[in-house]
Design an enzyme around this catalytic site. Structure first.
Site, PDB file in Angstrom:
ATOM      1  N   HIS A  33      -1.458  -0.158  -9.712  1.00  0.00           N
ATOM      2  CA  HIS A  33      -2.064  -1.097  -8.748  1.00  0.00           C
ATOM      3  C   HIS A  33      -2.714  -2.290  -9.476  1.00  0.00           C
ATOM      4  CE1 HIS A  33      -3.944  -1.434  -4.454  1.00  0.00           C
ATOM      5  NE2 HIS A  33      -3.689  -2.614  -4.962  1.00  0.00           N
TER       6      HIS A  33
ATOM      7  N   ARG B 211       0.865  -1.177   0.000  1.00  0.00           N
ATOM      8  CA  ARG B 211       0.000   0.000   0.000  1.00  0.00           C
ATOM      9  C   ARG B 211       0.904   1.230   0.000  1.00  0.00           C
ATOM     10  NH1 ARG B 211      -3.293  -3.129  -1.413  1.00  0.00           N
ATOM     11  NH2 ARG B 211      -5.258  -3.694  -0.423  1.00  0.00           N
TER      12      ARG B 211
ATOM     13  N   GLU C   6      -4.378   7.092  -5.341  1.00  0.00           N
ATOM     14  CA  GLU C   6      -4.702   6.224  -6.479  1.00  0.00           C
ATOM     15  C   GLU C   6      -6.101   6.572  -6.943  1.00  0.00           C
ATOM     16  OE1 GLU C   6      -4.018   2.136  -5.392  1.00  0.00           O
ATOM     17  OE2 GLU C   6      -1.982   2.582  -4.755  1.00  0.00           O
TER      18      GLU C   6
HETATM   19  O1  LIG Z   1      -5.394  -6.173  -1.561  1.00  0.00           O
HETATM   20  C1  LIG Z   1      -5.446  -6.606  -2.712  1.00  0.00           C
HETATM   21  O2  LIG Z   1      -5.780  -7.756  -2.981  1.00  0.00           O
HETATM   22  C2  LIG Z   1      -5.105  -5.717  -3.859  1.00  0.00           C
HETATM   23  O3  LIG Z   1      -4.488  -4.567  -3.444  1.00  0.00           O
HETATM   24  C3  LIG Z   1      -6.332  -5.400  -4.644  1.00  0.00           C
HETATM   25  O4  LIG Z   1      -7.219  -4.732  -3.846  1.00  0.00           O
END
Ligand SMILES: O=C(O)[C@H](O)CO
Length: 328
Positions: free
Chosen positions: A292, A244, A273
């Site tokens: 992402h 993240r 994002e």
């Molecule tokens: O956490 C997750 O699986 C990815 O970031 C997609 O949301």
């Protein structure tokens, strides 16, 4: 039978119209399923009223507002993601709602994106492409042009040696990394057997040539890569983040990259994002960015959708969830 009749009255909302069809098929076989027209918060707030289970597939927050809008009959939430930092766990717990996520099925896809970012950052992919586009490709064989870094022989630092971190480590061993360091809550016996060395964050920053962030976002990991962290990193150090964006103080990262304090960064996650199109990150030649898409392969998204649906089915049937999120 009365049971079937009762079951068939339970309602499920799939809160995103782009969720793979397999999820709908599995759920609609037994229950009344609605798919929201959009995964905008406003649309979900309307569609969520009166549902017994919620299939979540957005980075929208699941908070008091959403849970209140759903109503007290809500029993199960499945988030189609491994991360659950977008969910207010205390609210979920207080209401006795069961919550699942999608671990394991995305390990390989996310580890692949980590490798893509690491290789592209190490071999200066954005800069090389720019040279081709701008006609600044050095024509003569200059032995010192565009030199990058090797993974072979390098020291790797993995922040968060969980399911994804371990999969990244395995791939790096295939690339002949010399040493794998990791940090986290505690030493892992299986990592010791593999020869991985447990160190603290400072030591990891100081010794690693490549640093991979694969820890979840928590109060502890928030901003863990800050100015002090970058000051400790090697000058040839490369930071890869597939977790993240909030694990990194992005301004401090930009400053370190600009000053040549570290070699490069590869980011699948960033702040915000979608990233602002005028972000400094887009202007730096030593930054590799992907939007992402760590888990974005057809097979992986299908597996995530299937696992989310199976969790919801288990939860509504009063069974143990397959992959429950531990509530505080
Ligand atoms: O956490 C997750 O699986 C990815 O970031 C997609 O949301």
């Amino acid at each position: 039978s009365p049971t079937t009749e009762k079951m068939s009255r339970l309602k499920i909302l799939i809160a995103n119209p782009t969720v793979p069809q397999i999820a709908y098929k599995l759920l609609a076989d037994k229950y009344e399923v609605t798919t929201s027209t959009s995964h905008d918060r406003a649309a979900i707030l309307k569609d969520v009223r009166g549902v017994d289970a919620l299939f979540w597939a957005t980075h929208n927050r699941i908070d008091k507002e959403i849970l209140d809008a759903a109503g007290p009959q809500l029993k199960v939430i499945g988030t189609m993601s491994v991360g659950y930092n977008h969910i207010d766990l205390e609210e979920v717990k207080a209401r006795g709602i069961k919550l699942s996520n999608t671990p394991n099925v995305l390990n390989g896809a996310v580890a692949d994106i980590a490798m893509l970012l690491a290789l592209a950052a190490a071999r200066r992919y954005p800069e090389g492409r720019q040279h081709i586009e701008r006609g600044t490709w050095v024509k003569e064989f200059d032995t010192q042009w565009m030199l990058g870094q090797d993974i072979a022989g390098s020291t790797i630092g993995i922040v968060g040696l969980g399911r994804i971190g371990q999969t990244i480590a395995k791939r790096l061993q295939g690339f002949d990394a010399h040493k794998i360091l990791y940090t986290g809550h505690k030493e892992k016996p299986q990592a010791k057997d593999l020869g991985y060395e447990f160190v603290n964050l400072d030591e990891l920053a100081r010794r690693s040539d490549f640093i991979f962030l694969s820890a979840p976002l928590t109060n502890e990991t928030m901003n863990m890569c800050n100015e002090a962290f970058f000051a400790k990193m090697k000058k040839n150090g490369i930071l890869i983040n597939i977790s993240r964006g909030q694990l990194v103080d992005q301004d401090a990262l930009i400053a370190a990259l600009k000053a040549g304090r570290i070699f490069a960064a590869g980011l699948d996650v960033m702040i915000p994002e979608p990233l602002n199109t005028d972000s400094e990150l887009l202007k730096l030649p030593n930054v590799v960015l992907t939007p992402h898409i760590g888990s974005a392969t057809g097979n992986t998204r299908n597996a995530m959708a299937k696992l989310t649906a199976e969790n919801i089915l288990a939860g509504l049937a009063g069974e143990e969830l397959i992959s429950p999120v531990p509530l505080p």
